[in-house]
Design a protein around this motif. Sequence first.
Motif, PDB file in Angstrom:
ATOM      1  N   ALA A 150     -19.959  -2.974 -38.302  1.00  0.00           N
ATOM      2  CA  ALA A 150     -19.660  -4.414 -38.313  1.00  0.00           C
ATOM      3  C   ALA A 150     -20.432  -5.115 -37.197  1.00  0.00           C
ATOM      4  CB  ALA A 150     -18.158  -4.616 -38.143  1.00  0.00           C
ATOM      5  N   PRO A 151     -20.813  -6.360 -37.447  1.00  0.00           N
ATOM      6  CA  PRO A 151     -21.498  -7.113 -36.385  1.00  0.00           C
ATOM      7  C   PRO A 151     -20.617  -7.187 -35.145  1.00  0.00           C
ATOM      8  CG  PRO A 151     -21.512  -8.319 -38.485  1.00  0.00           C
ATOM      9  CD  PRO A 151     -20.615  -7.137 -38.677  1.00  0.00           C
ATOM     10  N   GLY A 152     -21.237  -7.004 -33.990  1.00  0.00           N
ATOM     11  CA  GLY A 152     -20.482  -7.085 -32.746  1.00  0.00           C
ATOM     12  C   GLY A 152     -19.686  -5.846 -32.416  1.00  0.00           C
ATOM     13  N   ALA A 153     -19.868  -4.775 -33.181  1.00  0.00           N
ATOM     14  CA  ALA A 153     -19.133  -3.532 -32.899  1.00  0.00           C
ATOM     15  C   ALA A 153     -19.570  -2.956 -31.558  1.00  0.00           C
ATOM     16  CB  ALA A 153     -19.395  -2.514 -34.005  1.00  0.00           C
ATOM     17  N   PRO A 154     -18.681  -2.233 -30.898  1.00  0.00           N
ATOM     18  CA  PRO A 154     -19.078  -1.581 -29.649  1.00  0.00           C
ATOM     19  C   PRO A 154     -20.292  -0.681 -29.872  1.00  0.00           C
ATOM     20  CG  PRO A 154     -16.717  -1.334 -30.043  1.00  0.00           C
ATOM     21  CD  PRO A 154     -17.294  -1.945 -31.272  1.00  0.00           C
ATOM     22  N   GLN A 155     -21.204  -0.705 -28.940  1.00  0.00           N
ATOM     23  CA  GLN A 155     -22.399   0.149 -29.031  1.00  0.00           C
ATOM     24  C   GLN A 155     -22.071   1.522 -28.463  1.00  0.00           C
ATOM     25  OE1 GLN A 155     -25.784  -0.621 -30.310  1.00  0.00           O
ATOM     26  NE2 GLN A 155     -24.152  -1.691 -31.369  1.00  0.00           N
ATOM     27  N   ILE A 156     -22.323   2.555 -29.254  1.00  0.00           N
ATOM     28  CA  ILE A 156     -21.927   3.892 -28.822  1.00  0.00           C
ATOM     29  C   ILE A 156     -23.045   4.575 -28.040  1.00  0.00           C
ATOM     30  CG2 ILE A 156     -21.142   6.153 -29.641  1.00  0.00           C
ATOM     31  CD1 ILE A 156     -19.707   4.548 -31.913  1.00  0.00           C
ATOM     32  N   HIS A 157     -24.284   4.440 -28.510  1.00  0.00           N
ATOM     33  CA  HIS A 157     -25.419   5.035 -27.787  1.00  0.00           C
ATOM     34  C   HIS A 157     -26.498   3.971 -27.559  1.00  0.00           C
ATOM     35  CE1 HIS A 157     -24.382   9.328 -27.955  1.00  0.00           C
ATOM     36  NE2 HIS A 157     -23.867   9.087 -29.142  1.00  0.00           N
ATOM     37  N   PRO A 158     -27.072   3.934 -26.372  1.00  0.00           N
ATOM     38  CA  PRO A 158     -28.155   2.971 -26.147  1.00  0.00           C
ATOM     39  C   PRO A 158     -29.361   3.238 -27.057  1.00  0.00           C
ATOM     40  CG  PRO A 158     -27.908   4.463 -24.244  1.00  0.00           C
ATOM     41  CD  PRO A 158     -26.742   4.711 -25.156  1.00  0.00           C
ATOM     42  N   GLU A 159     -29.513   4.499 -27.506  1.00  0.00           N
ATOM     43  CA  GLU A 159     -30.660   4.843 -28.355  1.00  0.00           C
ATOM     44  C   GLU A 159     -30.482   4.380 -29.792  1.00  0.00           C
ATOM     45  OE1 GLU A 159     -28.764   6.956 -26.662  1.00  0.00           O
ATOM     46  OE2 GLU A 159     -29.954   8.309 -25.404  1.00  0.00           O
ATOM     47  N   CYS A 160     -29.300   3.899 -30.162  1.00  0.00           N
ATOM     48  CA  CYS A 160     -29.009   3.663 -31.578  1.00  0.00           C
ATOM     49  C   CYS A 160     -28.344   2.300 -31.767  1.00  0.00           C
ATOM     50  CB  CYS A 160     -28.105   4.778 -32.096  1.00  0.00           C
ATOM     51  SG  CYS A 160     -27.751   4.656 -33.852  1.00  0.00           S
ATOM     52  N   ALA A 161     -29.200   1.278 -31.871  1.00  0.00           N
ATOM     53  CA  ALA A 161     -28.682  -0.082 -32.006  1.00  0.00           C
ATOM     54  C   ALA A 161     -27.887  -0.214 -33.300  1.00  0.00           C
ATOM     55  CB  ALA A 161     -29.849  -1.072 -32.006  1.00  0.00           C
ATOM     56  N   GLY A 162     -26.727  -0.804 -33.208  1.00  0.00           N
ATOM     57  CA  GLY A 162     -25.912  -1.033 -34.400  1.00  0.00           C
ATOM     58  C   GLY A 162     -25.209   0.212 -34.908  1.00  0.00           C
ATOM     59  N   ASN A 163     -25.358   1.326 -34.194  1.00  0.00           N
ATOM     60  CA  ASN A 163     -24.666   2.590 -34.522  1.00  0.00           C
ATOM     61  C   ASN A 163     -25.151   3.233 -35.822  1.00  0.00           C
ATOM     62  OD1 ASN A 163     -23.014   2.251 -32.210  1.00  0.00           O
ATOM     63  ND2 ASN A 163     -21.637   0.927 -33.394  1.00  0.00           N
ATOM     64  N   LEU A 164     -26.224   2.682 -36.421  1.00  0.00           N
ATOM     65  CA  LEU A 164     -26.754   3.229 -37.675  1.00  0.00           C
ATOM     66  C   LEU A 164     -27.809   4.283 -37.327  1.00  0.00           C
ATOM     67  CD1 LEU A 164     -26.924   3.092 -40.815  1.00  0.00           C
ATOM     68  CD2 LEU A 164     -28.680   1.325 -40.503  1.00  0.00           C
ATOM     69  N   ILE A 165     -27.505   5.546 -37.606  1.00  0.00           N
ATOM     70  CA  ILE A 165     -28.390   6.642 -37.198  1.00  0.00           C
ATOM     71  C   ILE A 165     -29.616   6.702 -38.104  1.00  0.00           C
ATOM     72  CG2 ILE A 165     -28.570   9.138 -36.845  1.00  0.00           C
ATOM     73  CD1 ILE A 165     -25.457   9.093 -36.433  1.00  0.00           C
ATOM     74  N   TYR A 166     -29.379   6.667 -39.396  1.00  0.00           N
ATOM     75  CA  TYR A 166     -30.484   6.508 -40.345  1.00  0.00           C
ATOM     76  C   TYR A 166     -29.965   5.889 -41.622  1.00  0.00           C
ATOM     77  CZ  TYR A 166     -28.808  11.110 -42.034  1.00  0.00           C
ATOM     78  OH  TYR A 166     -28.044  12.144 -42.483  1.00  0.00           O
ATOM     79  N   ASP A 167     -30.902   5.312 -42.368  1.00  0.00           N
ATOM     80  CA  ASP A 167     -30.601   4.674 -43.657  1.00  0.00           C
ATOM     81  C   ASP A 167     -31.592   5.298 -44.627  1.00  0.00           C
ATOM     82  OD1 ASP A 167     -30.169   3.083 -45.834  1.00  0.00           O
ATOM     83  OD2 ASP A 167     -30.617   1.185 -44.822  1.00  0.00           O
ATOM     84  N   TRP A 168     -31.124   6.311 -45.343  1.00  0.00           N
ATOM     85  CA  TRP A 168     -31.997   7.231 -46.078  1.00  0.00           C
ATOM     86  C   TRP A 168     -31.811   7.066 -47.573  1.00  0.00           C
ATOM     87  CZ3 TRP A 168     -30.379  11.349 -49.239  1.00  0.00           C
ATOM     88  CH2 TRP A 168     -31.312  12.381 -49.490  1.00  0.00           C
ATOM     89  N   GLU A 169     -32.832   7.371 -48.308  1.00  0.00           N
ATOM     90  CA  GLU A 169     -32.702   7.260 -49.768  1.00  0.00           C
ATOM     91  C   GLU A 169     -33.391   8.421 -50.452  1.00  0.00           C
ATOM     92  OE1 GLU A 169     -34.648   3.711 -51.118  1.00  0.00           O
ATOM     93  OE2 GLU A 169     -36.602   4.342 -50.353  1.00  0.00           O
ATOM     94  N   ILE A 170     -32.983   8.643 -51.694  1.00  0.00           N
ATOM     95  CA  ILE A 170     -33.614   9.670 -52.523  1.00  0.00           C
ATOM     96  C   ILE A 170     -33.532   9.194 -53.974  1.00  0.00           C
ATOM     97  CG2 ILE A 170     -31.503  11.019 -52.869  1.00  0.00           C
ATOM     98  CD1 ILE A 170     -33.236  13.567 -52.655  1.00  0.00           C
ATOM     99  N   GLY A 171     -34.511   9.572 -54.778  1.00  0.00           N
ATOM    100  CA  GLY A 171     -34.473   9.242 -56.201  1.00  0.00           C
ATOM    101  C   GLY A 171     -35.253   7.982 -56.522  1.00  0.00           C
ATOM    102  N   ASP A 172     -35.103   7.539 -57.762  1.00  0.00           N
ATOM    103  CA  ASP A 172     -35.887   6.421 -58.292  1.00  0.00           C
ATOM    104  C   ASP A 172     -34.963   5.219 -58.459  1.00  0.00           C
ATOM    105  OD1 ASP A 172     -37.318   4.615 -59.849  1.00  0.00           O
ATOM    106  OD2 ASP A 172     -38.354   6.206 -60.970  1.00  0.00           O
ATOM    107  N   GLN A 173     -35.084   4.300 -57.505  1.00  0.00           N
ATOM    108  CA  GLN A 173     -34.163   3.158 -57.510  1.00  0.00           C
ATOM    109  C   GLN A 173     -34.395   2.250 -58.714  1.00  0.00           C
ATOM    110  OE1 GLN A 173     -34.352   0.658 -53.992  1.00  0.00           O
ATOM    111  NE2 GLN A 173     -32.287  -0.119 -54.378  1.00  0.00           N
ATOM    112  N   ALA A 174     -35.654   1.959 -59.012  1.00  0.00           N
ATOM    113  CA  ALA A 174     -35.948   1.021 -60.100  1.00  0.00           C
ATOM    114  C   ALA A 174     -35.463   1.580 -61.432  1.00  0.00           C
ATOM    115  CB  ALA A 174     -37.448   0.742 -60.148  1.00  0.00           C
ATOM    116  N   ALA A 175     -35.745   2.855 -61.668  1.00  0.00           N
ATOM    117  CA  ALA A 175     -35.344   3.465 -62.948  1.00  0.00           C
ATOM    118  C   ALA A 175     -33.823   3.516 -63.060  1.00  0.00           C
ATOM    119  CB  ALA A 175     -35.932   4.869 -63.062  1.00  0.00           C
TER     120      ALA A 175
END
Lengths: 788, 163
Positions: A150-175
Amino acid sequence: MGVDGIGARVPRKEDKRFITGKGRYTDDMTLPRMGFVAFVRSPYAHAKIQNIDASAAMEMPGVDAVLRGDELVADGIGNLICGWMIHSKDGTPMKMGAWSALATDTVRFVGQAVAMVVADTYAQARDAAEAVMVDWEELPAVTTTAEALAPGAPQIHPECAGNLIYDWEIGDQAATDAAIENAAHVTKIDITNNRLVPNPMEPRAAVADYDGAEEHFTLWTTSQNPHTARLVLSAFYNIAPEHKLRVIAPDVGGGFGSKIYVYPEEVACLWAAKKVGRPVKWVSDRTEAFLTDAHGRDHTTTAELAFDADNRITGFRVNTTANLGAYMSLFSSAVPTYLYATLLSGQYAMPAIYANVKTVYTNTTPVDAYRGAGRPEATYVVERIMEVAARELGLDPIELRRKNFVTEFPHQTPVIMCYDAGDYDASVRAAQDAIDYAGFPARKAEAASRGKLRGIGVSCYIEACGIAPSKAVGSLGAGVGLWESAEVRVNPVGTIEVLTGSHSHGQGHETTFAQLVAERLGVGIDTVQIVHGDTDKVQFGMGTYGSRSGAVGMSAISKALDKVEAKAKKIAAHLMEAAETDIVVEGGAFKVAGTDKQLSMTEVALAAYTAHNLPDGMEPGLKEGAFYDPTNFTFPAGCYICEVEIDPDTGKTEVVNFVAADDFGRIINPMIVEGQVHGGLAQGIGQALLEGCVYDADSGQLTTASFQDYCMPRADDLPSFKVMTTETICPGNPLGIKGCGEAGAIGSPPALINALTDALGTEDLSMPATAEKVWRLAQAARAPMAAE
Amino acid sequence: MATVSMTVNGKTVTGEIEGRTLLSHFLREGLGLTGTHIGCDTSQCGACVVHVDGKAVKSCTMLAAQADGCTVTTIEGLARGDQLHPVQAAFREHHGLQCGFCTPGMIMAAVDMIERHGGKLDEATIRHELEGNICRCTGYHNIVKAIKAAADEMSGSVATAAE
């Protein structure tokens, strides 16, 4: 097959020591002058450490030292790492926060260690740890992924803004998007996979010793993979070079994934043993285990499954958010990605799949692989949505599945995996027959006449085991190869030692592996000793997890046996003046086919070691090693059907019938395989009905941190199981093995929830389906009947 | 410090202990009988079950001082030499153990259960009686089977002896 060979139901060689109290676990080790360690742990989910005052603790009886994180860092001990690199869909690498074995300035989950006490006795260490005064500055904490993102959430690690470690995908989105847009029917579910605590019955423990003269460390530890532990402790945590560090994993009391990882306590104990100049022992108590053993699962998912007018699947879209806790544990990044989304095709032909996975830091215990690791989460999504779809389409859930089964092999899914062999309909038929699927409506009616709600639920799971082809996992980000090694030593008297990089912590390797030797060389299993779990004895190995010890570990042994057999045949042929091609191995002897000439294994082995009469140029001895790197994953699959009966007055769910029909490929010891399934089923049923971590939303306290608060399955929570196997041989390894360790935990949760939702007539049921939740739904289900 | 004296597995032992020493710790650390395991802190798991004066007791729930003068049997004292107790043998025969950590407590609880119920143990009773022992490996299926088999065998042999 000999009496002890492949397929024999042989009682376990290792049992005698366990049933007589002679097992040797890490906590059973005692060394001269040994000190005991207690850790000072954070009572807060998120806080700054202002000051640590150990003066009072140092004055207490028996206290040798109080050690802090800043001292550990000053001594050059490295941060704990995650060993599998995942890149976000925008190409950026995962954002890993620093994790010191003892926190230096900030703690990020309740239970994180900030200091350690070494004292003469365990009780003294505990007393002194209580007396270490820490000044804390409490910070706001988040325990759920929704809050953390959520916006404004406490920051847990200085290395990871917004607490999102990765945003990963697999497969064919359009299909996939197109398939959903053009579908005749789309089923959509929102689903949560509850956070679990693995809870092997033996708590983690470490005994560390340092020999100053040799500059050499020894660590006894509760590990599923001692060589990996040594590698990581050496290469990343700077404890010592590998040749100066021996890691021993003696008898280990269960792992289920939680003992794969190198934890802060092991690092700290090794460091402390040198620092204080005495061996040290740490043994986790159960609450420490709840707070610090890596947890499992904790996914939230939205899934949409598209069908054409003929009820065939056309596309599958999945959005998952996974909670990785406060730090990235050793393999945590791989679990919700390559061990999860690659299995979203299930047993079905799916033309298009797209999955988006976000992983998030929270102020909770780190999350990593727990029995099944990603595959239970995938199976839960796939098998719940198939069941819901069948209900929406008005079809029998088995018929909808059958219609969409993969029936031709090899089958390339849209998400990396290539299924090599299987017969999914065979396991469905076996399970249907065993549970008398056709007779269910009558049983439901009979239960209703007693005021009980009966439901039936199906789950057709597939998993990827035999982890894993090194080149493939390397290309996907793994920091290590996932082959296995073995060495077969035939002694001069003909007895055999097998050294393996696999590690047994309940799986029965000492028996199963010996059965392979018995099968190949015709010797009795009592003449075979399996050696594992010690980096000084076994050269290297990747350990036991991901149901890999049969498919990968035994394949390595098989390759080494090939070499031993070839050399022994050469010696036997030479001694009996026969052609090498005429030598056959039978009943522990080398025979010249079609004659009565033979030499025993002992005679051949003795000849190899005396070397008085060997073929020209042959080296003496009879000892061979092999490394085996699999060419593909293996794909165990099966069908589980569960029948439940609910007492609407109490909400109590009774599992009245549970059938498991599994295809594990070739089976070495059916008794052991059945035991693995039973145990997996219990953990899966535990997840579905009983187990779940609860964090207090305000304080971040784990409120389920003991066996009084976290419901472990007891004997009377479970039924006797009906387990059976169907068999398609795995073409990918020399033994045809697929693996059996995790199937029960992977396949069972959706069978339970499908049965409960069938009984209750609603899909609105989350795991664990506690008596309270079930009671509320049962009341709602009953209300219309009462009104009639 | 206090002095305690008890008979453990047929031998008289004496120890100097802190008053707060639990029986489980005294057995493990004082006597080196490490077959008695500690799997929790709340008396839930049952890995530490021993017999005190013939009854199954969670040794983590009893002070060593409370066992002063008592007769204690641990898993190490159950077999007679190389002759396994029927419950031990049944656990092996029926694959009632995997990692082995809960096994000593399971076996000691099972012996006590069979002695109390004789041959009348059915599956439901066994499952109910095991509520104080947690196993994470076996799903209990084969533990229940082993205890039933041992109960049948032991009551059969009791009946034979009585004839």
